[in-house]
Design a protein around this motif. Structure first.
Motif, PDB file in Angstrom:
ATOM      1  N   TYR A 120      11.698 -33.765  -2.355  1.00 33.92           N
ATOM      2  CA  TYR A 120      10.456 -34.174  -3.011  1.00 33.92           C
ATOM      3  C   TYR A 120       9.265 -33.382  -2.476  1.00 33.92           C
ATOM      4  CZ  TYR A 120      12.242 -38.245  -5.638  1.00 33.92           C
ATOM      5  OH  TYR A 120      12.867 -39.076  -6.538  1.00 33.92           O
ATOM      6  N   ARG A 121       9.260 -33.078  -1.187  1.00 37.61           N
ATOM      7  CA  ARG A 121       8.164 -32.290  -0.601  1.00 37.61           C
ATOM      8  C   ARG A 121       8.086 -30.918  -1.297  1.00 37.61           C
ATOM      9  NH1 ARG A 121       5.617 -33.204   4.145  1.00 37.61           N
ATOM     10  NH2 ARG A 121       7.242 -34.648   4.795  1.00 37.61           N
ATOM     11  N   ALA A 122       9.221 -30.283  -1.497  1.00 34.06           N
ATOM     12  CA  ALA A 122       9.251 -28.982  -2.177  1.00 34.06           C
ATOM     13  C   ALA A 122       8.786 -29.120  -3.631  1.00 34.06           C
ATOM     14  CB  ALA A 122      10.660 -28.389  -2.114  1.00 34.06           C
ATOM     15  N   GLN A 123       9.179 -30.202  -4.284  1.00 35.74           N
ATOM     16  CA  GLN A 123       8.745 -30.417  -5.667  1.00 35.74           C
ATOM     17  C   GLN A 123       7.240 -30.637  -5.745  1.00 35.74           C
ATOM     18  OE1 GLN A 123      10.925 -33.532  -7.604  1.00 35.74           O
ATOM     19  NE2 GLN A 123      12.603 -32.164  -8.132  1.00 35.74           N
ATOM     20  N   VAL A 124       6.699 -31.405  -4.828  1.00 33.10           N
ATOM     21  CA  VAL A 124       5.253 -31.654  -4.825  1.00 33.10           C
ATOM     22  C   VAL A 124       4.503 -30.328  -4.703  1.00 33.10           C
ATOM     23  CG1 VAL A 124       3.357 -32.670  -3.481  1.00 33.10           C
ATOM     24  CG2 VAL A 124       5.369 -34.056  -4.048  1.00 33.10           C
ATOM     25  N   ALA A 125       4.975 -29.460  -3.828  1.00 33.73           N
ATOM     26  CA  ALA A 125       4.347 -28.147  -3.668  1.00 33.73           C
ATOM     27  C   ALA A 125       4.463 -27.332  -4.961  1.00 33.73           C
ATOM     28  CB  ALA A 125       4.973 -27.399  -2.500  1.00 33.73           C
ATOM     29  N   GLU A 126       5.627 -27.342  -5.556  1.00 29.17           N
ATOM     30  CA  GLU A 126       5.836 -26.590  -6.793  1.00 29.17           C
ATOM     31  C   GLU A 126       4.993 -27.157  -7.935  1.00 29.17           C
ATOM     32  OE1 GLU A 126       9.594 -25.032  -9.527  1.00 29.17           O
ATOM     33  OE2 GLU A 126      10.000 -26.090  -7.663  1.00 29.17           O
ATOM     34  N   LEU A 127       4.962 -28.463  -8.053  1.00 25.11           N
ATOM     35  CA  LEU A 127       4.163 -29.094  -9.106  1.00 25.11           C
ATOM     36  C   LEU A 127       2.666 -28.901  -8.880  1.00 25.11           C
ATOM     37  CD1 LEU A 127       6.254 -32.358  -9.510  1.00 25.11           C
ATOM     38  CD2 LEU A 127       5.948 -30.575 -11.253  1.00 25.11           C
ATOM     39  N   GLY A 128       2.279 -28.713  -7.628  1.00 22.93           N
ATOM     40  CA  GLY A 128       0.878 -28.456  -7.313  1.00 22.93           C
ATOM     41  C   GLY A 128       0.367 -27.161  -7.922  1.00 22.93           C
ATOM     42  N   ARG A 129       1.267 -26.257  -8.290  1.00 26.55           N
ATOM     43  CA  ARG A 129       0.889 -24.997  -8.926  1.00 26.55           C
ATOM     44  C   ARG A 129       0.744 -25.141 -10.443  1.00 26.55           C
ATOM     45  NH1 ARG A 129       4.596 -23.431  -4.875  1.00 26.55           N
ATOM     46  NH2 ARG A 129       6.329 -23.187  -6.326  1.00 26.55           N
ATOM     47  N   GLU A 130       1.039 -26.330 -10.951  1.00 28.62           N
ATOM     48  CA  GLU A 130       0.955 -26.595 -12.397  1.00 28.62           C
ATOM     49  C   GLU A 130      -0.121 -27.651 -12.644  1.00 28.62           C
ATOM     50  OE1 GLU A 130       2.574 -24.850 -14.602  1.00 28.62           O
ATOM     51  OE2 GLU A 130       3.671 -23.768 -13.046  1.00 28.62           O
ATOM     52  N   PRO A 131      -1.329 -27.227 -12.998  1.00 31.06           N
ATOM     53  CA  PRO A 131      -2.437 -28.190 -13.144  1.00 31.06           C
ATOM     54  C   PRO A 131      -2.156 -29.310 -14.152  1.00 31.06           C
ATOM     55  CG  PRO A 131      -3.198 -25.914 -13.472  1.00 31.06           C
ATOM     56  CD  PRO A 131      -1.735 -25.860 -13.253  1.00 31.06           C
ATOM     57  N   ASP A 132      -1.357 -29.021 -15.157  1.00 30.62           N
ATOM     58  CA  ASP A 132      -1.053 -30.040 -16.168  1.00 30.62           C
ATOM     59  C   ASP A 132      -0.045 -31.080 -15.689  1.00 30.62           C
ATOM     60  OD1 ASP A 132      -2.761 -28.706 -17.875  1.00 30.62           O
ATOM     61  OD2 ASP A 132      -1.158 -27.641 -18.933  1.00 30.62           O
ATOM     62  N   GLU A 133       0.505 -30.893 -14.489  1.00 30.61           N
ATOM     63  CA  GLU A 133       1.547 -31.791 -13.988  1.00 30.61           C
ATOM     64  C   GLU A 133       1.069 -32.656 -12.819  1.00 30.61           C
ATOM     65  OE1 GLU A 133       4.174 -32.408 -15.600  1.00 30.61           O
ATOM     66  OE2 GLU A 133       3.997 -30.741 -17.015  1.00 30.61           O
ATOM     67  N   ALA A 134      -0.225 -32.901 -12.748  1.00 29.63           N
ATOM     68  CA  ALA A 134      -0.782 -33.699 -11.647  1.00 29.63           C
ATOM     69  C   ALA A 134      -0.194 -35.113 -11.629  1.00 29.63           C
ATOM     70  CB  ALA A 134      -2.306 -33.760 -11.741  1.00 29.63           C
ATOM     71  N   GLU A 135      -0.002 -35.704 -12.791  1.00 34.32           N
ATOM     72  CA  GLU A 135       0.542 -37.069 -12.843  1.00 34.32           C
ATOM     73  C   GLU A 135       1.971 -37.116 -12.306  1.00 34.32           C
ATOM     74  OE1 GLU A 135       1.363 -40.624 -16.099  1.00 34.32           O
ATOM     75  OE2 GLU A 135       0.089 -38.942 -16.659  1.00 34.32           O
ATOM     76  N   LEU A 136       2.798 -36.171 -12.717  1.00 31.42           N
ATOM     77  CA  LEU A 136       4.178 -36.117 -12.220  1.00 31.42           C
ATOM     78  C   LEU A 136       4.180 -35.827 -10.723  1.00 31.42           C
ATOM     79  CD1 LEU A 136       7.225 -36.207 -12.773  1.00 31.42           C
ATOM     80  CD2 LEU A 136       7.094 -33.764 -13.388  1.00 31.42           C
ATOM     81  N   ARG A 137       3.353 -34.880 -10.293  1.00 28.62           N
ATOM     82  CA  ARG A 137       3.256 -34.552  -8.862  1.00 28.62           C
ATOM     83  C   ARG A 137       2.868 -35.785  -8.047  1.00 28.62           C
ATOM     84  NH1 ARG A 137      -1.457 -31.703  -8.406  1.00 28.62           N
ATOM     85  NH2 ARG A 137      -2.351 -33.726  -7.914  1.00 28.62           N
ATOM     86  N   ASP A 138       1.872 -36.529  -8.513  1.00 31.83           N
ATOM     87  CA  ASP A 138       1.429 -37.715  -7.784  1.00 31.83           C
ATOM     88  C   ASP A 138       2.522 -38.786  -7.722  1.00 31.83           C
ATOM     89  OD1 ASP A 138      -0.982 -36.417  -7.443  1.00 31.83           O
ATOM     90  OD2 ASP A 138      -2.069 -37.632  -8.920  1.00 31.83           O
TER      91      ASP A 138
END
Length: 186
Positions: A120-138
């Motif tokens: 999940y830590r790696a996914q959070v970092a990866e999703l952090g590079r996608e501004p449209d995916e803030a909800e999924l990242r959170d």
């Protein structure tokens, strides 16, 4: 939109589907692990602290699974075809570790959650590079924090004192990492 933009979006979309597919499978597997452990401990010690601890963690996993069920449906993600196998394997792992005792059940939780924290830590970092995916990242970050709390609780309850801890933990971590890689693609 240029063909390059379309290709880039399809790569991003494919990666998002892989993430969601594996997270959905992982949460379903976690639910089954706790079902197996609780089946053993409720029969042997229905009012024991271990039952209460496992029920709390199982409730968290059920919430996570429900959230990923919704994301899968909303985004049209194909679940892994491995779900039936992972469900059976998760239940069996839960039963086996519970039969080995409370510390082994906690060792199972600690091992699984260590891998999930990394994942999940790696996914959070990866999703952090996608501004449209803030909800999924959170959402993934919130779930990661709950998984870390499960791991810490398991360690505080003596996970590392389980017989054969290093071997048991290593085998469970390896199985989890394999399931993650397979579930992303299949």
């Amino acid at each position: 939109m240029s063909p390059a933009d379309l290709a880039g979006n399809s790569v991003i979309e494919r990666r998002l589907h892989e993430m969601i597919r594996v997270d959905h499978a992982g949460e379903a597997g976690a639910v089954r692990i706790y079902e197996g452990q609780l089946a053993v401990f409720r029969a042997a010690k229905p009012r024991a602290k271990i039952v209460r601890d496992l029920e709390h963690m199982a409730d968290d996993e059920a919430v996570h699974l429900d959230a990923f069920n919704k994301v899968v449906a909303q985004r049209g993600v194909r679940p892994t075809v491995m779900n039936p196998l992972w469900g059976a394997a998760g239940y069996a792992m839960g039963v086996a570790t519970a039969l080995m005792g409370e510390k082994a059940a906690h060792a199972c939780t600690a091992a699984v959650e260590e891998v999930i924290d990394e994942h999940y830590r790696a996914q959070v970092a990866e999703l952090g590079r996608e501004p449209d995916e803030a909800e999924l990242r959170d959402m993934v970050e919130r779930f990661r924090e709950e998984e870390v709390a499960h791991k810490e609780k398991a360690l505080a309850q003596g996970a590392a004192d389980a017989p054969g801890y290093a071997l048991l933990s290593g085998a469970i971590k390896a199985a989890c990492r394999l399931a993650i890689r397979v579930s992303e693609k299949v």
